[in-house]
Write a protein that holds these residues in place. Structure first.
Motif, PDB file in Angstrom:
ATOM      1  N   THR A  27      49.416  68.701  33.131  1.00 54.15           N
ATOM      2  CA  THR A  27      50.941  68.336  33.011  1.00 54.15           C
ATOM      3  C   THR A  27      51.167  69.913  33.691  1.00 54.15           C
ATOM      4  N   ALA A  30      50.466  69.398  37.343  1.00 48.49           N
ATOM      5  CA  ALA A  30      51.216  68.506  37.972  1.00 48.49           C
ATOM      6  C   ALA A  30      52.615  69.176  38.274  1.00 48.49           C
ATOM      7  N   HIS A  31      53.589  69.748  36.771  1.00 51.56           N
ATOM      8  CA  HIS A  31      54.591  70.453  38.087  1.00 51.56           C
ATOM      9  C   HIS A  31      54.276  71.407  38.633  1.00 51.56           C
ATOM     10  N   ILE A  35      53.713  66.521  41.506  1.00 57.72           N
ATOM     11  CA  ILE A  35      53.804  65.487  41.669  1.00 57.72           C
ATOM     12  C   ILE A  35      52.877  64.918  39.962  1.00 57.72           C
ATOM     13  N   THR A  36      52.899  63.648  39.681  1.00 56.41           N
ATOM     14  CA  THR A  36      53.243  63.461  38.346  1.00 56.41           C
ATOM     15  C   THR A  36      51.378  63.798  37.601  1.00 56.41           C
ATOM     16  N   GLN A  37      51.596  64.061  36.328  1.00 61.41           N
ATOM     17  CA  GLN A  37      50.494  63.944  35.922  1.00 61.41           C
ATOM     18  C   GLN A  37      49.445  62.931  36.079  1.00 61.41           C
ATOM     19  N   ALA A  38      49.497  61.541  36.141  1.00 62.81           N
ATOM     20  CA  ALA A  38      48.916  60.368  36.829  1.00 62.81           C
ATOM     21  C   ALA A  38      47.926  60.861  37.911  1.00 62.81           C
ATOM     22  N   ALA A  39      49.088  61.146  38.674  1.00 57.39           N
ATOM     23  CA  ALA A  39      48.246  61.791  40.323  1.00 57.39           C
ATOM     24  C   ALA A  39      47.100  62.662  39.553  1.00 57.39           C
ATOM     25  N   SER A  41      45.139  63.394  36.823  1.00 59.57           N
ATOM     26  CA  SER A  41      44.647  62.453  36.546  1.00 59.57           C
ATOM     27  C   SER A  41      43.181  61.650  37.933  1.00 59.57           C
ATOM     28  N   ARG A  42      43.927  61.483  38.385  1.00 62.37           N
ATOM     29  CA  ARG A  42      43.604  60.253  39.164  1.00 62.37           C
ATOM     30  C   ARG A  42      42.364  60.984  40.528  1.00 62.37           C
TER      31      ARG A  42
END
Length: 304
Positions: A27, A30-31, A35-39, A41-42
């Motif tokens: 998290t 990402a901040h 970008i997003t947390q999902a990005a 993770s990917r």
């Protein structure tokens, strides 16, 4: 041989991994990267697929590096820091001709500043910035290019090179020496005002330790003035208020000028020494190399 680009995973994946590893959070990474947390993770999942090894343990509300993750985190952190330092150096529009030096107030005032013009005459193209403070800077953080420290020579934040050791003996003004007359033994010193100062560095020697080396017990309440800093103690001694402990390397100029004199022949050698310390992970500027060589040359002159 495969090109370097083919050997390395995608830079976007390494960037996401470095942030997540450093912050111990997908998290927060990402901040930081916007970008997003999902990005995140990917990217990390794709990196794990390329490496064929998990990099994180996904725990309840937190992540933890695996052994493979720790290895990669160390490498990426070092590489990214080196790149950042190089970019910052280039962005300054110079070849790194400014050198920031950190040293204690006493070392700066009594040893470094009286000699620094000699370096400037030899290397006029190098701009010097001196940070004078008794609290040690973290040399790996980028606050200074090098620092001069007194101690054992082993510090976790940098690599140390020996400069010189030291010797400690009682000193006072010539006027005070004439007043008290001949003082032959350390036992006699406790009859007179002993100038003391606060000691925060455990490697620093005060009157209690110095007198104990000669099996003399220091008075519970010395008659002399008490100061906050060693520099103040020396100035009090210069004014003729009593006897201070002279660290030879720091007061040798004052002794040579006869502004201070040794009161006895008794002295002790320090267990520790002065070192110049440079960061472990940052590339040395050319100016830093030249300043360190100058320090070594001046140190040899003093020893000679």
């Amino acid at each position: 041989m495969a090109s370097l680009r083919r050997k390395l995973p995608p830079l976007t994946a390494l960037t996401a991994f470095e942030a997540a590893a450093r912050l111990a959070s997908f998290t927060n990474a990402a901040h930081e990267l916007g970008i997003t947390q999902a990005a995140i993770s990917r990217q990390i999942h794709a990196l794990e697929e390329i490496l064929g090894s998990p990099l994180f343990r996904r725990l309840h509300r937190r992540v933890e590096l695996t052994e493979s993750g720790k290895l990669l985190a160390s490498s990426t952190s070092n590489a990214f820091n080196q790149i950042a330092d190089t970019v910052a150096e280039i962005a300054k529009g110079s070849s790194g001709d400014e050198v920031t030096i950190s040293a204690t107030v006493a070392f700066t005032q009594f040893w470094l500043l009286p000699r620094i013009s000699r370096f400037s005459r030899l290397h006029p193209q190098i701009k010097l910035r001196i940070v004078s403070q008794d609290m040690a800077v973290n040399i790996d953080s980028g606050d200074a290019d090098l620092t001069i420290r007194f101690g054992s020579g082993v510090w976790p934040d940098g690599v140390a090179e020996f400069l010189f050791d030291d010797e400690i003996f009682p000193i006072c003004s010539p006027e005070f020496a004439r007043e008290v007359g001949k003082v032959e033994t350390p036992e006699e010193l406790i009859r007179y005002p002993l100038i003391t100062y606060d000691v925060t560095d455990p490697t620093w020697t005060g009157w209690n330790e110095w007198l104990a080396a000669f099996s003399v017990e220091a008075p519970q309440r010395p008659r002399g003035m008490h100061c906050s800093f060693y520099t103040e103690a020396i100035h009090v001694a210069l004014s003729g208020e009593g006897i201070a402990l002279g660290w030879k390397r720091l007061v040798e100029d004052l002794l040579a000028q006869n502004r201070l004199v040794r009161l006895t022949n008794a002295s002790i050698s320090t267990r520790n020494a002065y070192f110049v310390v440079v960061p472990r992970r940052r590339r040395k500027k050319a100016g830093v190399e030249q300043f360190i060589q100058w320090l070594k040359d001046v140190s040899k002159e003093a020893d000679g």
